[in-house]
Design an enzyme around this catalytic site. Structure first.
Site, PDB file in Angstrom:
ATOM      1  N   GLU A  93       0.793  -8.425   4.160  1.00 45.29           N
ATOM      2  CA  GLU A  93       0.215  -7.130   4.486  1.00 45.29           C
ATOM      3  C   GLU A  93      -1.303  -7.218   4.490  1.00 45.29           C
ATOM      4  O   GLU A  93      -1.887  -8.263   4.156  1.00 45.29           O
ATOM      5  CB  GLU A  93       0.680  -6.075   3.476  1.00 45.29           C
ATOM      6  CG  GLU A  93       0.241  -6.355   2.051  1.00 45.29           C
ATOM      7  CD  GLU A  93       0.919  -5.446   1.032  1.00 45.29           C
ATOM      8  OE1 GLU A  93       2.054  -4.977   1.294  1.00 45.29           O
ATOM      9  OE2 GLU A  93       0.328  -5.203  -0.031  1.00 45.29           O
ATOM     10  N   ARG A 119       7.522  -6.240  -9.252  1.00 50.01           N
ATOM     11  CA  ARG A 119       6.531  -5.726 -10.193  1.00 50.01           C
ATOM     12  C   ARG A 119       6.293  -6.723 -11.316  1.00 50.01           C
ATOM     13  O   ARG A 119       7.228  -7.217 -11.939  1.00 50.01           O
ATOM     14  CB  ARG A 119       6.994  -4.388 -10.782  1.00 50.01           C
ATOM     15  CG  ARG A 119       7.056  -3.256  -9.804  1.00 50.01           C
ATOM     16  CD  ARG A 119       7.224  -1.914 -10.522  1.00 50.01           C
ATOM     17  NE  ARG A 119       7.723  -0.908  -9.593  1.00 50.01           N
ATOM     18  CZ  ARG A 119       8.984  -0.520  -9.510  1.00 50.01           C
ATOM     19  NH1 ARG A 119       9.877  -1.011 -10.345  1.00 50.01           N
ATOM     20  NH2 ARG A 119       9.339   0.377  -8.625  1.00 50.01           N
TER      21      ARG A 119
END
Length: 320
Positions: A113, A190
């Site tokens: 990204e 995470r």
């Protein structure tokens, strides 16, 4: 021949706020709206066409049933996903898998990204990269929660651009509004979530430490960006990124310009100002937050007004 304007899909996030409404005029569902998926074919939030002959159909549906709009591109899913993110508080420290790991463990694309920083409060920062020199050191520091020594923090301001390849530990910090261009993937591991409790469940959100350690690049190396700007009457283009998966540019329109489509199809979001898009003799008003796809059957587009757009397109060698 017509552009495909998209209706955004919103996602509640523990770290989200209300700037998607105050800055873009979106009708958000609540004041913890962290993400607007503004061009998406992903199953977790496909955007629907808001105009023309395909009105009401999702981008995912068009990808399957009207491949001529994308020059009959191969691939099971529309390859890109465009978001606007509102970080009222810090996002979780996280990392994304590459294509191979994601295909094996998540059955979807990997997630590379990039961010264009739309707004940043004074003192805002990014978490970007880490200080570990070996994977064993990375594992030790994560398990010890030695975040002050592991994590790199970078001051940030509006107008900056960051490339986040898969395997990069990262997070947007409090007070940042960003446009994100990414592979069409929702795989996030995470590493740390600041011990926050989800208001709905009263529990901490799950961490994914094994996966995160598996996919993180060690050592971290900042990518080198080759940002270049060119100008012509009515338009300044800043080429921000050529990656294995997508190219990204910023267009600043200051009058009138006619442009050829730069790839099989091209994605646009107006991030500031307003104006008019003209395609095949038809005018379409553009306001801040408008997002649209220029499909393969549209050879050229005209822009008139005073506005800034972020545009992207799939890397052709990956798309075919």
């Amino acid at each position: 021949m017509e552009p495909l304007f998209m209706t955004p899909v919103f996602h509640h996030k523990i770290w989200g706020g209300s700037k998607l409404q105050s800055q873009f005029g979106f009708k958000i569902p609540d004041d913890q709206t962290g993400e607007a998926w503004i061009i998406s074919g992903h199953s977790h939030g496909p955007t629907a066409v808001a105009n023309g002959r395909f009105k009401g159909q999702t981008l995912a549906e068009l990808w399957q049933t009207h491949k001529e709009l994308f020059n009959n591109e191969a691939g099971a899913v529309f390859p890109l996903l465009i978001k606007i993110l509102d970080a009222k508080t810090d996002l979780s420290i996280q990392v994304h898998p590459d294509d191979a790991y994601a295909a094996e463990h998540e059955h979807e694309l990997g997630k590379t990204e990039c961010w264009y920083i739309l707004q940043a409060d004074p003192g805002a920062k990014l978490y970007y990269g880490h200080q570990a020199t070996t994977r064993d050191e990375l594992k030790t520091m994560i398990e010890a929660q030695d975040w002050s020594h592991l994590l790199r923090q970078i001051p940030v301001k509006a107008g900056e651009f960051y490339y986040v390849p898969s395997g990069t530990i990262h997070a947007l910090g409090q007070g940042i509004l960003a446009l994100e261009t990414q592979q069409s993937s929702d795989s996030t591991y995470r590493v740390y979530d600041f011990d926050r409790l989800d208001k709905k469940t009263g529990q901490k959100r799950a961490l994914h430490l094994k996966q995160a350690i598996d996919v993180t690049r060690v050592p971290h190396v900042d990518p080198v960006l080759d940002i270049a700007t060119t100008s012509e009457p009515g338009l300044t283009k800043t080429h921000l990124l050529s990656s294995p998966y997508f190219d990204v540019e910023k267009w600043r329109c200051t009058g009138s310009t006619t442009q050829r489509r730069q790839a099989d199809y091209q994605l646009f979001t107006v991030i500031d100002g307003n104006g008019t898009l003209t395609v095949d003799g038809h005018d379409y008003p553009l306001e801040k937050g408008a997002s649209f796809v220029i499909p393969y059957d549209v050879d050229q587009l005209a822009l008139t007004g005073s506005m800034v757009l972020i545009t992207s397109w799939p890397n052709q060698t990956q798309a075919k």
